[in-house]
Design an enzyme around this catalytic site. Sequence first.
Site, PDB file in Angstrom:
ATOM      1  CE  LYS A 130      10.483   7.220   1.228  1.00 47.68           C
ATOM      2  NZ  LYS A 130       9.846   6.121   2.229  1.00 47.68           N
ATOM      3  CE  LYS A 178       9.245   5.026  -2.098  1.00 47.24           C
ATOM      4  NZ  LYS A 178       8.878   4.355  -0.683  1.00 47.24           N
TER       5      LYS A 178
HETATM    6  C1  PBG Z   1       7.477   4.015   4.029  1.00 44.90           C
HETATM    7  C2  PBG Z   1       7.764   3.965   2.410  1.00 44.90           C
HETATM    8  C3  PBG Z   1       6.769   4.626   1.587  1.00 44.90           C
HETATM    9  C4  PBG Z   1       6.861   4.009   0.371  1.00 44.90           C
HETATM   10  C5  PBG Z   1       7.947   2.813   0.549  1.00 44.90           C
HETATM   11  N1  PBG Z   1       8.131   2.951   1.908  1.00 44.90           N
HETATM   12  C6  PBG Z   1       5.753   5.849   1.891  1.00 44.90           C
HETATM   13  C7  PBG Z   1       6.288   7.080   2.333  1.00 44.90           C
HETATM   14  O1  PBG Z   1       7.700   7.485   2.492  1.00 44.90           O
HETATM   15  O2  PBG Z   1       5.510   7.868   2.653  1.00 44.90           O
HETATM   16  C8  PBG Z   1       6.160   4.569  -0.827  1.00 44.90           C
HETATM   17  C9  PBG Z   1       6.029   3.456  -1.979  1.00 44.90           C
HETATM   18  C10 PBG Z   1       5.247   3.894  -3.050  1.00 44.90           C
HETATM   19  O3  PBG Z   1       4.528   4.886  -3.047  1.00 44.90           O
HETATM   20  O4  PBG Z   1       4.989   2.880  -3.749  1.00 44.90           O
HETATM   21  N2  PBG Z   1       8.381   5.021   4.551  1.00 44.90           N
END
Ligand code: PBG
Length: 326
Positions: A199, A252
């Site tokens: 991520k 992601k």
């Molecule tokens: C929580 C989380 C996030 C997303 C999914 N779970 C936000 C982040 O890490 O700031 C982002 C999902 C999206 O942008 O569609 N940590």
Amino acid sequence: MDLPNRPRRLRRDGVRGLVSETSLDPSDFVAPVFVDATTDERVPIESMPGHERVPLDEAVARVEEVLETGVEAVMLFGIPESKDERGTRAYAESGVVQEATRKITSETDAYVITDICLCEYTSHGHCGVLEADASDDPDLTVENDETLDLLAKTAVSHAEAGAEMVAPSSMTDGMVAAIREGLDDAGFSDVPIMSYAAKYESAFYGPFRDAADGAPAFGDRRHYQMDPANRREAMREVELDAEQGADVLMVKPALPYLDVVADVRRNFDHPVAAYNVSGEYAMLHAAGEQGWLDVEATARESLLSIKRAGADLIVTYFAESVAESL
Ligand code: PBG
């Protein structure tokens, strides 16, 4: 002209389907659903046209809308009634995701996946517990090991409420092992973990942070999420999660990181997931509103490219609209 190879022969209607390498099916998609404990009516999410935060009482109805399109799985995100330093509403038995999960799993056939993170639940908006006095420190960081226990508690509380899969997204080192151990000790050895294994610290999460009210109050997430510059490092991250027992490996965001999706596909035989994030959704809609792009066509092409890169499943805000168009 005498050409032995003419690729155009296979591009005619009739044969195209036979030689197509990739296809989309509603069963490939996971639809994110936002359940909000602070409202009693549906609230549209401005930067994500077509999406809304729904109150607990509407959670089942919202999931039924998803199921009608042929999509079978949802990913639940919660907006709690209150926040604090340690994100206690993330692991409360009466928490918003726990309540929603109970209702959805008892009243629908949806496959319920829950996001495991503290950022929507902490007053400072970070994905874990903070180091002491971190708010004065530009180099602030989340206390890694102290956060692990809270993530495991959150996962167990979701499984107790009926969650069928948990998806940790906090980029805490060791999170998969801690959650696996917590689930196993509580008797949930059958609940799989879909790890947000690679991520990235991405600006494409902007609209989500409005939707889920999870923007950091200060600083950013660069000390725990990955540096967008790094491709090889993703293999190490993913390897660690695989060793710790992750069942599904996620990358992601999706579109700006298709090289990483392809790398994970090539190096691991686990199912690979990709998260087509909020900013990827908002971009196409913004251009669509201007009349510059055809949203449905570009959405379908985006999802096809994510599968072509190697994803088996896609978490996407386009789940319902693309499923309906197939
Ligand atoms: C929580 C989380 C996030 C997303 C999914 N779970 C936000 C982040 O890490 O700031 C982002 C999902 C999206 O942008 O569609 N940590």
